[in-house]
Design a protein around this motif. Sequence first.
Motif: not given
Length: 290
Positions: A177, A179-180, A183, A186, A205-207, A213, A230
């Motif tokens: 997990l 955020d940007e 990435l 991940i 993934i928080e965006t 993403a 997402v």
Amino acid sequence: MARAFTDLPAPRAAQILTLDHTGLTLEVLTDRGPRSARLTFPDPTRPPHVNLRALVADAQTLLNERPDPRTTTWTLQGARDLGPGLRRLTFHADPHALQGWQPGDAVRVTIGDTTRVYTIRRAHDGRADLDVYLHGGPSTHAPGSTWARTLLPGATVTVGAPRRETLPEFTGPSLLLGDETALPTIAALLEHWPEGLTPGPRVLIETGDPGDAQAALLGVPLPPGTHLSVVPRNGPSGEALTRAALSLDLHLRAAWGALDAPHALELRRALRAQYDLSPTQCRVSGYWTP
């Protein structure tokens, strides 16, 4: 080597184009544009890498320079936007420093009078890709974002030695997990997921824009059974991701994540308590500070 063994005017950067038993070809960036130069090895019976190291040592002796072994110089080869807030910088890098690269490895880049840490997205053939999240959009003046937007091919940057990311051992149900800024790791973890470990990980993934993403994971093979979500950002960065992670109904054996420092601390403690994970099984790091 360009300054020591060629007569090209004011070399600013260089990269090796070809390397064989007889010598090497350099592409050298000068004030008059790129130029090529051929350097011949004195002993073609030795392996190329042995000759190359000897040539570097001779150049250092001739110029009376000894670079800091903890830092190296990378040259930007190209840059392109992957998504609305994500930009990929491709550098020519020291292949010896990148040997044994693993997902999550990061380097410290000098930007003006400050430094920023960026995760290596991929390292191959003497090249390194950095996927930089542009915090705040084009109107902001964050040093790292401005640097990534304005850096031009041929520019050189000072880079600290790669720093190894501490990863949990993925041996069972796992959670990735972030955020940007998470990435690159991940994506690399998914590409190098342990063969035969099924199902694949649960990924959150928080965006602020789902396009980031999608762009970062374009072409990345998902291990069988991977479930990727997402999470739209709604409020301060990290809040939606924290809520989503703690609402999962899983029997986790390992978790890895990266996001802003305050929420990383909160989420790390909560995941360890909720899923009874040890510190080595749960690695959630603060990659940036709001």
